[in-house]
Enzyme design. Structure first.
Site, PDB file in Angstrom:
ATOM      1  N   LYS A   1       1.045  -0.965  -0.264  1.00 40.27           N
ATOM      2  CA  LYS A   1      -0.467  -0.276   0.386  1.00 40.27           C
ATOM      3  C   LYS A   1       0.641   0.966  -0.372  1.00 40.27           C
ATOM      4  O   LYS A   1       0.898   2.228  -0.727  1.00 40.27           O
ATOM      5  CB  LYS A   1      -1.036  -0.012   0.960  1.00 40.27           C
ATOM      6  CG  LYS A   1      -1.939  -0.815   1.000  1.00 40.27           C
ATOM      7  CD  LYS A   1      -2.476  -1.162   2.623  1.00 40.27           C
ATOM      8  CE  LYS A   1      -3.418  -2.536   2.166  1.00 40.27           C
ATOM      9  NZ  LYS A   1      -3.926  -3.006   3.328  1.00 40.27           N
TER      10      LYS A   1
ATOM     11  N   ASP B   1     -11.407   2.980   3.942  1.00 41.97           N
ATOM     12  CA  ASP B   1     -11.838   1.735   3.560  1.00 41.97           C
ATOM     13  C   ASP B   1     -12.789   1.224   3.521  1.00 41.97           C
ATOM     14  O   ASP B   1     -13.651   0.764   3.558  1.00 41.97           O
ATOM     15  CB  ASP B   1     -11.042   0.677   4.682  1.00 41.97           C
ATOM     16  CG  ASP B   1      -9.995   0.066   4.409  1.00 41.97           C
ATOM     17  OD1 ASP B   1      -9.917  -0.365   3.274  1.00 41.97           O
ATOM     18  OD2 ASP B   1      -9.451  -0.359   5.234  1.00 41.97           O
TER      19      ASP B   1
ATOM     20  N   GLN C   1      -5.019  -1.509   9.916  1.00 44.11           N
ATOM     21  CA  GLN C   1      -4.732  -2.551   9.225  1.00 44.11           C
ATOM     22  C   GLN C   1      -5.239  -3.790  10.141  1.00 44.11           C
ATOM     23  O   GLN C   1      -5.396  -3.799  11.171  1.00 44.11           O
ATOM     24  CB  GLN C   1      -3.279  -2.945   8.912  1.00 44.11           C
ATOM     25  CG  GLN C   1      -2.757  -3.996   8.095  1.00 44.11           C
ATOM     26  CD  GLN C   1      -3.401  -4.274   6.355  1.00 44.11           C
ATOM     27  OE1 GLN C   1      -3.488  -3.462   5.909  1.00 44.11           O
ATOM     28  NE2 GLN C   1      -4.141  -5.698   6.445  1.00 44.11           N
TER      29      GLN C   1
END
Ligand code: NAD
Length: 282
Positions: A49, A116, A93
């Site tokens: 990422k 997200d 994460q």
């Protein structure tokens, strides 16, 4: 023989496009990624990422916290990032170490920085048909690649294997919003092949190798493989028995090079969209 849907090439194209847009901006979008603990798979995802964020021309801020991080410490970092004007997107994460529950943190991220799309406000907006500030990255990437390959969605039977909050559930809403007839199958589903054989679009997101075999697939179906499994030799595999299923599917995504890169491209798109939202408010 199926057409192989090239997620890597499409992802590169999307990120190049973002890079062009970012090069014309006065300031750079900022993406913060929080990694708690040492899980090797998560470390690889976070590194990837960061690489793509830098490639897109963003500022990338990786916050690596030790395995024994307390709930208070993580909440305090999220609050700091929420109040930091240089940060447009915050990604926590997952999975977190077992002691910590994701539910205690995901709803503390500012919904307008929730890159997200996991905040209840964003998942709620998805359910009611409003536009979320950000859409969950993997489902967004799946719809993007279906559109790229001109796979019709409206009126089609879509079967998703897997009901997680990060893939199956949000994807079901996106497909429903595009007028598909959606079935979500899961570990307690009976007679799975009878269900999957009706699918014009079959998406598998279980993390179980060979979950989808040739006998479960309708001729000409679009087969989307979300699974990421590292086999004994260290090779990445998906849920789908690719070599045999590609003989009868109309379209199929490979692993690697399919939905993984599409997920990263969506993350970059979300970061830029949230940056634009924040700039519009200044
Ligand atoms: P999860 O692990 O939270 O859930 C797995 C789902 O599979 C559950 O809903 C379960 O009911 C279902 N399932 C398990 N065994 C089954 C069976 N025998 N029959 C039918 N259903 C079954 O799922 P997740 O977090 O959505 O991840 C799933 C897979 O997708 C993993 O391999 C993960 O690494 C991968 N993943 C990939 C990306 C990407 O970017 N490509 C993104 C997210 C997840």
């Amino acid at each position: 023989m199926a057409i192989i849907m090239d997620g890597k090439a499409l992802s590169n194209q999307i990120i190049e496009n973002i890079k062009d847009k970012v090069s014309n901006l006065d300031t750079k979008p900022g993406l913060a990624v929080i990694l708690v603990g040492e899980a090797p798979a998560s470390a690889v995802y976070v590194k990837n990422k960061e690489k793509q964020a830098l490639n897109a021309g963003f500022h990338s801020f990786i916050h690596k916290l030790p395995e024994n991080t307390t709930k208070e410490e993580l909440l305090s970092l999220i609050e700091k990032l929420n109040n930091d004007n240089d940060i447009d997107g915050i990604l926590l994460q997952l999975p977190l170490p077992k002691r910590l529950s994701a539910y205690d943190f995901l709803d503390k991220i500012d919904p307008k920085k929730d890159v997200d799309g996991f905040h209840p406000i964003n998942s709620g907006k998805l359910i009611t048909g409003e536009t979320p500030y950000a859409l969950a990255c993997t489902p967004k990437g799946i719809i993007r690649i279906l559109d790229e390959y001109k796979i019709p969605i409206s009126g089609k039977n879509a079967v998703i294997i897997g009901r997680s909050n990060i893939v199956g559930k949000p994807l079901s809403m996106l497909l429903l919003n595009r007028n598909a007839t959606v079935t979500i199958a899961h570990s307690k589903t009976k007679n799975l092949p009878d269900i999957t054989k009706n699918a014009d679009i079959l998406i598998s997101a279980t993390g179980k190798e060979n979950m989808v075999t040739k006998d479960m697939v309708k001729n000409g179906a679009a087969v989307i493989d979300v699974g990421i499994i590292r086999d004994n030799s260290g090779k990445l595999r998906g849920d789908v028995d690719f070599d045999n299923v590609k003989e009868i599917a109309g379209h199929i995504t490979p692993v690697p090079g399919g939905i993984g890169p599409m997920t990263i491209a969506s993350l970059m798109e979300n970061t830029l969209e949230l940056y634009n939202l924040h700039k519009a408010k200044l």
